[in-house]
Design a protein around this motif. Structure first.
Motif, PDB file in Angstrom:
ATOM      1  N   VAL A  80      31.631 -38.448  10.917  1.00 38.87           N
ATOM      2  CA  VAL A  80      32.631 -38.724  11.956  1.00 38.87           C
ATOM      3  C   VAL A  80      32.644 -37.662  13.049  1.00 38.87           C
ATOM      4  CG1 VAL A  80      34.069 -40.044  10.369  1.00 38.87           C
ATOM      5  CG2 VAL A  80      34.466 -37.590  10.623  1.00 38.87           C
ATOM      6  N   GLU A  81      31.772 -36.677  12.939  1.00 36.22           N
ATOM      7  CA  GLU A  81      31.713 -35.578  13.901  1.00 36.22           C
ATOM      8  C   GLU A  81      30.690 -35.863  14.990  1.00 36.22           C
ATOM      9  OE1 GLU A  81      33.395 -32.694  14.359  1.00 36.22           O
ATOM     10  OE2 GLU A  81      34.754 -33.416  12.809  1.00 36.22           O
ATOM     11  N   ASP A  82      31.120 -35.790  16.255  1.00 30.27           N
ATOM     12  CA  ASP A  82      30.188 -35.971  17.364  1.00 30.27           C
ATOM     13  C   ASP A  82      29.216 -34.806  17.484  1.00 30.27           C
ATOM     14  OD1 ASP A  82      31.175 -38.427  18.116  1.00 30.27           O
ATOM     15  OD2 ASP A  82      32.621 -37.582  19.540  1.00 30.27           O
ATOM     16  N   GLY A  83      29.569 -33.674  16.927  1.00 31.15           N
ATOM     17  CA  GLY A  83      28.688 -32.514  16.983  1.00 31.15           C
ATOM     18  C   GLY A  83      27.338 -32.780  16.349  1.00 31.15           C
ATOM     19  N   VAL A  84      27.297 -33.658  15.363  1.00 34.42           N
ATOM     20  CA  VAL A  84      26.040 -34.007  14.714  1.00 34.42           C
ATOM     21  C   VAL A  84      25.097 -34.659  15.721  1.00 34.42           C
ATOM     22  CG1 VAL A  84      25.012 -35.539  12.988  1.00 34.42           C
ATOM     23  CG2 VAL A  84      27.023 -34.195  12.416  1.00 34.42           C
ATOM     24  N   LEU A  85      25.641 -35.519  16.565  1.00 33.24           N
ATOM     25  CA  LEU A  85      24.820 -36.189  17.566  1.00 33.24           C
ATOM     26  C   LEU A  85      24.322 -35.194  18.622  1.00 33.24           C
ATOM     27  CD1 LEU A  85      26.954 -39.431  17.969  1.00 33.24           C
ATOM     28  CD2 LEU A  85      25.001 -39.020  16.461  1.00 33.24           C
ATOM     29  N   GLU A  86      25.155 -34.239  18.971  1.00 32.76           N
ATOM     30  CA  GLU A  86      24.736 -33.199  19.920  1.00 32.76           C
ATOM     31  C   GLU A  86      23.617 -32.349  19.320  1.00 32.76           C
ATOM     32  OE1 GLU A  86      28.143 -30.887  21.073  1.00 32.76           O
ATOM     33  OE2 GLU A  86      29.262 -32.672  21.667  1.00 32.76           O
ATOM     34  N   ILE A  87      23.756 -31.994  18.053  1.00 33.90           N
ATOM     35  CA  ILE A  87      22.716 -31.207  17.391  1.00 33.90           C
ATOM     36  C   ILE A  87      21.425 -32.022  17.298  1.00 33.90           C
ATOM     37  CG2 ILE A  87      22.037 -30.068  15.236  1.00 33.90           C
ATOM     38  CD1 ILE A  87      25.056 -29.483  14.810  1.00 33.90           C
ATOM     39  N   GLY A  88      21.553 -33.303  16.996  1.00 31.36           N
ATOM     40  CA  GLY A  88      20.372 -34.173  16.942  1.00 31.36           C
ATOM     41  C   GLY A  88      19.646 -34.227  18.279  1.00 31.36           C
ATOM     42  N   ALA A  89      20.392 -34.341  19.385  1.00 28.60           N
ATOM     43  CA  ALA A  89      19.780 -34.351  20.716  1.00 28.60           C
ATOM     44  C   ALA A  89      19.104 -33.005  21.003  1.00 28.60           C
ATOM     45  CB  ALA A  89      20.840 -34.669  21.774  1.00 28.60           C
ATOM     46  N   PHE A  90      19.745 -31.924  20.584  1.00 27.98           N
ATOM     47  CA  PHE A  90      19.169 -30.594  20.765  1.00 27.98           C
ATOM     48  C   PHE A  90      17.843 -30.485  19.998  1.00 27.98           C
ATOM     49  CE2 PHE A  90      18.657 -26.248  19.169  1.00 27.98           C
ATOM     50  CZ  PHE A  90      18.646 -25.531  20.359  1.00 27.98           C
ATOM     51  N   LEU A  91      17.837 -30.920  18.733  1.00 27.04           N
ATOM     52  CA  LEU A  91      16.620 -30.849  17.921  1.00 27.04           C
ATOM     53  C   LEU A  91      15.521 -31.765  18.465  1.00 27.04           C
ATOM     54  CD1 LEU A  91      18.068 -30.750  14.289  1.00 27.04           C
ATOM     55  CD2 LEU A  91      17.144 -28.849  15.638  1.00 27.04           C
ATOM     56  N   ALA A  92      15.909 -32.898  19.037  1.00 21.14           N
ATOM     57  CA  ALA A  92      14.923 -33.828  19.585  1.00 21.14           C
ATOM     58  C   ALA A  92      14.127 -33.193  20.724  1.00 21.14           C
ATOM     59  CB  ALA A  92      15.607 -35.100  20.069  1.00 21.14           C
ATOM     60  N   SER A  93      14.748 -32.301  21.459  1.00 20.23           N
ATOM     61  CA  SER A  93      14.049 -31.632  22.558  1.00 20.23           C
ATOM     62  C   SER A  93      13.306 -30.377  22.090  1.00 20.23           C
ATOM     63  CB  SER A  93      15.035 -31.281  23.675  1.00 20.23           C
ATOM     64  OG  SER A  93      15.964 -30.312  23.224  1.00 20.23           O
ATOM     65  N   ARG A  94      13.449 -30.025  20.838  1.00 17.79           N
ATOM     66  CA  ARG A  94      12.801 -28.835  20.277  1.00 17.79           C
ATOM     67  C   ARG A  94      12.225 -29.167  18.888  1.00 17.79           C
ATOM     68  NH1 ARG A  94      17.115 -27.865  23.178  1.00 17.79           N
ATOM     69  NH2 ARG A  94      17.169 -26.156  24.683  1.00 17.79           N
ATOM     70  N   PRO A  95      11.067 -29.817  18.844  1.00 16.96           N
ATOM     71  CA  PRO A  95      10.493 -30.243  17.560  1.00 16.96           C
ATOM     72  C   PRO A  95      10.280 -29.097  16.563  1.00 16.96           C
ATOM     73  CG  PRO A  95       9.339 -31.286  19.378  1.00 16.96           C
ATOM     74  CD  PRO A  95      10.280 -30.281  19.982  1.00 16.96           C
ATOM     75  N   ALA A  96      10.003 -27.924  17.039  1.00 13.05           N
ATOM     76  CA  ALA A  96       9.829 -26.791  16.120  1.00 13.05           C
ATOM     77  C   ALA A  96      11.134 -26.488  15.391  1.00 13.05           C
ATOM     78  CB  ALA A  96       9.343 -25.554  16.873  1.00 13.05           C
ATOM     79  N   PHE A  97      12.259 -26.646  16.091  1.00 12.42           N
ATOM     80  CA  PHE A  97      13.556 -26.416  15.452  1.00 12.42           C
ATOM     81  C   PHE A  97      13.861 -27.517  14.429  1.00 12.42           C
ATOM     82  CE2 PHE A  97      15.756 -23.630  18.915  1.00 12.42           C
ATOM     83  CZ  PHE A  97      14.715 -22.711  18.815  1.00 12.42           C
ATOM     84  N   LEU A  98      13.416 -28.744  14.733  1.00 11.46           N
ATOM     85  CA  LEU A  98      13.584 -29.825  13.759  1.00 11.46           C
ATOM     86  C   LEU A  98      12.792 -29.507  12.495  1.00 11.46           C
ATOM     87  CD1 LEU A  98      14.546 -32.619  12.829  1.00 11.46           C
ATOM     88  CD2 LEU A  98      12.484 -33.547  13.917  1.00 11.46           C
ATOM     89  N   LEU A  99      11.550 -29.065  12.649  1.00 14.62           N
ATOM     90  CA  LEU A  99      10.746 -28.691  11.484  1.00 14.62           C
ATOM     91  C   LEU A  99      11.408 -27.564  10.703  1.00 14.62           C
ATOM     92  CD1 LEU A  99       7.114 -28.881  12.907  1.00 14.62           C
ATOM     93  CD2 LEU A  99       8.260 -30.480  11.351  1.00 14.62           C
ATOM     94  N   ALA A 100      11.979 -26.598  11.417  1.00 17.13           N
ATOM     95  CA  ALA A 100      12.683 -25.496  10.747  1.00 17.13           C
ATOM     96  C   ALA A 100      13.899 -26.023   9.987  1.00 17.13           C
ATOM     97  CB  ALA A 100      13.094 -24.433  11.758  1.00 17.13           C
ATOM     98  N   THR A 101      14.592 -26.991  10.558  1.00 18.72           N
ATOM     99  CA  THR A 101      15.755 -27.591   9.895  1.00 18.72           C
ATOM    100  C   THR A 101      15.327 -28.314   8.624  1.00 18.72           C
ATOM    101  OG1 THR A 101      16.912 -27.841  11.993  1.00 18.72           O
ATOM    102  CG2 THR A 101      17.657 -29.230  10.175  1.00 18.72           C
ATOM    103  N   LEU A 102      14.231 -29.072   8.705  1.00 17.71           N
ATOM    104  CA  LEU A 102      13.732 -29.781   7.522  1.00 17.71           C
ATOM    105  C   LEU A 102      13.255 -28.801   6.454  1.00 17.71           C
ATOM    106  CD1 LEU A 102      11.826 -32.689   9.301  1.00 17.71           C
ATOM    107  CD2 LEU A 102      14.090 -32.771   8.214  1.00 17.71           C
ATOM    108  N   ALA A 103      12.602 -27.723   6.883  1.00 21.62           N
ATOM    109  CA  ALA A 103      12.179 -26.691   5.932  1.00 21.62           C
ATOM    110  C   ALA A 103      13.388 -26.031   5.281  1.00 21.62           C
ATOM    111  CB  ALA A 103      11.305 -25.650   6.629  1.00 21.62           C
ATOM    112  N   LEU A 104      14.431 -25.800   6.086  1.00 20.67           N
ATOM    113  CA  LEU A 104      15.669 -25.234   5.541  1.00 20.67           C
ATOM    114  C   LEU A 104      16.268 -26.154   4.490  1.00 20.67           C
ATOM    115  CD1 LEU A 104      18.005 -23.153   5.572  1.00 20.67           C
ATOM    116  CD2 LEU A 104      19.030 -24.532   7.395  1.00 20.67           C
ATOM    117  N   ALA A 105      16.272 -27.461   4.765  1.00 16.72           N
ATOM    118  CA  ALA A 105      16.807 -28.419   3.791  1.00 16.72           C
ATOM    119  C   ALA A 105      16.031 -28.325   2.481  1.00 16.72           C
ATOM    120  CB  ALA A 105      16.744 -29.840   4.344  1.00 16.72           C
TER     121      ALA A 105
END
Length: 189
Positions: A80-105
């Motif tokens: 229910v948090e819009d912040g998740v969508l903002e973070i998703g948009a941020f990660l979409a423009s920075r694929p390396a950060f998305l990979l880091a997020t997946l590695a963190l998971a």
């Protein structure tokens, strides 16, 4: 094979196995040696099945259900948090950060399951002989739950699949933490 003593009952199992190892070296006849080896196998099997020690070796349907419940409990507030969508948009423009997020998971799940020592978890029957089943399932359940609930609740429409995938990954990361904790919570009885 190493064993960790997490309580007096577990220490007793370790002591029993050590004594059986020592006894095997001192017995003289082949029949006595066979009997000691048989007793050692039985004690080792009992210690890994939870009869003598609380060691987790399998990943059953019940474990999958617990991982799902843990995912939902932790993930619902994020849906229910819009912040998740903002973070998703941020990660979409920075694929390396998305990979880091997946590695963190992945690192968080492995850390909770195998390193944090909530309960002793042994890797049995890994995929391809190397990849432990439990973290694969916990991560998969978290991702599927995040994708399904975010789609069901209209948080992602998949009009922009890359951004939506990144948003789902954010929620799935949190759900994976909840799923791994939910999986390890001790059962009563």
């Amino acid at each position: 094979m190493s064993r960790r003593a997490s309580g007096s009952e577990e220490a007793t199992v370790d002591e029993l196995l050590d004594q059986l190892d020592a006894l095997e070296e001192t017995v003289d006849t082949p029949s006595e040696q066979r009997e000691v080896r048989r007793a050692r196998r039985l004690a080792d099997r009992l210690s890994t099945t939870g009869v003598l020690g609380r060691v987790i070796t399998e990943f059953t349907r019940k474990d999958k259900a617990e991982a799902f419940v843990g995912s939902v409990v932790v993930g619902i507030p994020l849906l229910v948090e819009d912040g998740v969508l903002e973070i998703g948009a941020f990660l979409a423009s920075r694929p390396a950060f998305l990979l880091a997020t997946l590695a963190l998971a992945g690192a968080l799940v492995v850390g909770i399951l195998y390193v944090a020592d909530f309960r002793e978890v042994r890797v049995t029957d890994p995929y391809f002989g190397v990849v432990p089943r439990r973290p694969v399932w916990v991560l998969g359940i978290a991702f599927a739950t995040a994708a399904a609930t975010m789609t069901l609740w209209g948080r992602v429409t998949w009009a922009d699949p890359w951004v939506d995938l990144c948003s789902v990954s954010v929620v799935a990361t949190a759900m994976a933490v909840g799923g791994s904790i939910g999986d390890l919570l001790p059962e009563e009885g």
